[in-house]
Design a protein around this motif. Structure first.
Motif, mmCIF file in Angstrom:
data_model
loop_
_atom_site.group_PDB
_atom_site.id
_atom_site.type_symbol
_atom_site.label_atom_id
_atom_site.label_comp_id
_atom_site.label_asym_id
_atom_site.label_seq_id
_atom_site.Cartn_x
_atom_site.Cartn_y
_atom_site.Cartn_z
ATOM 1 N N PRO A 47 -0.720 81.026 86.148
ATOM 2 C CA PRO A 47 0.562 80.318 86.259
ATOM 3 C C PRO A 47 1.617 81.038 87.090
ATOM 4 O O PRO A 47 2.734 80.526 87.250
ATOM 5 N N SER A 48 1.313 82.209 87.628
ATOM 6 C CA SER A 48 2.321 82.989 88.338
ATOM 7 C C SER A 48 2.812 82.266 89.592
ATOM 8 O O SER A 48 2.027 81.756 90.387
ATOM 9 N N THR A 49 4.121 82.247 89.773
ATOM 10 C CA THR A 49 4.751 81.702 90.972
ATOM 11 C C THR A 49 5.832 82.677 91.419
ATOM 12 O O THR A 49 6.194 83.603 90.690
ATOM 13 N N PHE A 50 6.363 82.452 92.601
ATOM 14 C CA PHE A 50 7.441 83.325 93.079
ATOM 15 C C PHE A 50 8.699 83.159 92.231
ATOM 16 O O PHE A 50 9.524 84.072 92.160
ATOM 17 N N ASP A 51 8.864 82.013 91.571
ATOM 18 C CA ASP A 51 10.023 81.827 90.688
ATOM 19 C C ASP A 51 9.917 82.693 89.439
ATOM 20 O O ASP A 51 10.928 83.181 88.927
ATOM 21 N N THR A 52 8.706 82.858 88.918
ATOM 22 C CA THR A 52 8.522 83.613 87.678
ATOM 23 C C THR A 52 8.214 85.087 87.916
ATOM 24 O O THR A 52 8.170 85.857 86.963
#
Length: 468
Positions: free
Chosen positions: A212-217
């Motif tokens: 689930p990793s994104t640049f937002d998190t």
């Protein structure tokens, strides 16, 4: 009245006689004329009809020989997004539980699509390919079910047929079909399920990538994060640029820093951002350079090759290590019996690096100083990204991710302690996951950081006393 009634009966009798004669002739032809001749006659009939008709038809078979027809797959994806659910019959399917239901055309149905002012009529045709099917096709699809189709060994051959006014033939082939392919590719890139490829029995094995990793998190410095995103975005838009300057369309990233600083999460965020598959290359599972070549040539385009802990995953031989070569030769070993640094570099920026397009290579290490300088130069690792210890900014991202906390009375003291002690984002995240109550968990984090500061102070004092 009687005269008209008699004429009607005469018409019906004549029509029935013609139909019966046609059936007899067809039966005789089927019995006496070889199927090769029948196929030629059917093809000639279609040719004559096409010459006098104002319509032109393009047939898109499901397969070409033993390979899937990419245009057929593109058309199916394209039409699924435009199909009218008012059709009497629809075909639905799903091949991946992560995807929605795919709605498609059923055989015998038609739909109309308009592009650039031209009207195109689509239909789905399914042809029997069992032995003797050509003779049963009645001339409408017989030639299509000939030797080429039989060679594919399929019992059923599916095709899309798109018809249009013949004056638009060039526009259909040079504009409409390329538009369908491009649109379908964009749709698949947007919604496709990403894959993680791992080595198993000397070959790639794929599983769904659901990280689930994104640049937002991602708990990472904001400016550094934005620079990575900008670099990735610029890379994927420069196909023509790379071709013009004569370089392989690839980009290398070195992620370095202490354990637990988010290197793996950054890789997953890159994959989710670009919609690229990940190929996890565990060098200890690769026996020799020839196996390495085979694996890397088997990668797809638009993918990320990951070699984690490059400094300790394998003892790479130096390119000029003549002594080791000599020992290998004296022991009767071939030079290709091990993965060498030279072999790896050939795939990073040598001739073999051109075996694919739009690829990203990521090396990770906890100790950049241990790496051979040959791996680090520009053109191999183009961007070096330091993944450091947790900062006040990283803590705020983690607090928002785990507890939706933007401001809290304990945050200033926590941020001050984080700046004083070296603590990884993974350590902070582990404490934040202990409890769902934000007050409780932030108090736990505060105590954890105080204990860590005390431990560091005691260790420093012990070292100073030992040096006296």
């Amino acid at each position: 009245m009687s005269s008209s009634s008699g004429s009607y009966e005469k018409y019906i009798t004549t029509a029935a006689s013609v139909a019966a004669t046609a059936m007899v002739v067809r039966s005789v032809v089927s019995e006496l004329v070889p199927y090769e001749v029948r196929d030629l006659l059917y093809a000639a009939g279609r040719y004559l009809r096409s010459r006098v008709s104002s319509r032109h038809t393009v047939v898109i078979d499901e397969a070409e020989g033993l390979s899937a027809n990419q245009i057929y797959d593109a058309a199916r994806t394209y039409l699924a997004a435009r199909i009218s659910t008012d059709m009497p019959r629809l075909r639905v399917s799903r091949v991946d539980e992560a995807q929605g239901i795919l709605v498609g055309m059923e055989q015998g149905e038609e739909m109309v699509d308009v592009h650039d002012g031209v009207e195109y009529t689509w239909s789905l045709v399914s042809r029997d390919n069992t032995p003797g099917a050509a003779s049963r096709a009645a001339g409408t699809t017989g030639a299509y079910a000939g030797a080429g189709a039989k060679a594919r060994g399929r019992l059923e051959i599916k095709s899309f047929e798109v018809s249009f006014h013949k004056k638009h033939k060039d526009k259909a082939l040079k504009s409409y079909l390329p538009h369908i392919v491009a649109t379908a590719k964009a749709m698949k890139d947007q919604h496709r399920s990403l894959k993680m490829h791992m080595i198993e029995y000397d070959a790639w094995t794929a599983v769904d990538l659901r990280h689930p990793s994104t640049f937002d998190t991602l708990a990472m410095d904001k400016k550094l994060k934005q620079s990575v995103m900008d670099d990735l975005g610029r890379f994927v838009k420069r196909k023509d640029y790379y071709r013009r300057i004569g370089r392989a369309w690839k980009r290398g990233y070195l992620l370095y820093g202490p354990p637990g600083t988010g290197k793996s999460s950054l890789i997953a965020a890159m994959a989710n951002y670009l919609k690229f598959d990940i190929y996890d290359l565990e060098l200890t599972e690769v026996k020799c350079n020839s196996d390495l070549r085979r694996l890397l040539v088997g990668m797809s385009n638009r993918s990320i090759l990951v070699v984690e802990d490059i400094d300790c995953s394998i003892e790479l031989q130096q390119r000029e290590d003549g002594e080791k070569r000599a020992r290998s030769s004296s022991a009767g070993e071939e030079n290709d019996d091990k993965v060498t640094l030279s072999g790896l570099l050939n795939f990073v920026d040598g001739l073999w690096s051109t075996s694919g397009e739009e690829r990203i290579i990521v090396f990770t290490t906890n100790y950049r100083e241990r790496l051979d300088p040959a791996l680090l130069r520009p053109g191999r690792m183009d961007m070096h990204i330091h993944m450091g210890y947790c900062t006040a900014e990283s803590f705020r991202i983690l607090a928002r991710n785990y507890h939706s906390v933007e401001n809290h009375a304990m945050c200033p003291e926590i941020e001050q302690l984080i700046e004083e002690v070296m603590v990884s984002p993974a350590e902070v995240a582990e404490v934040l996951m202990r409890n769902e109550n934000s007050d409780v968990v932030l108090q736990d984090l505060l105590e954890f950081l105080k204990a860590k500061r005390k431990e560091v102070g005691e260790r420093k004092a012990a070292n100073e006393n030992g040096n006296e």
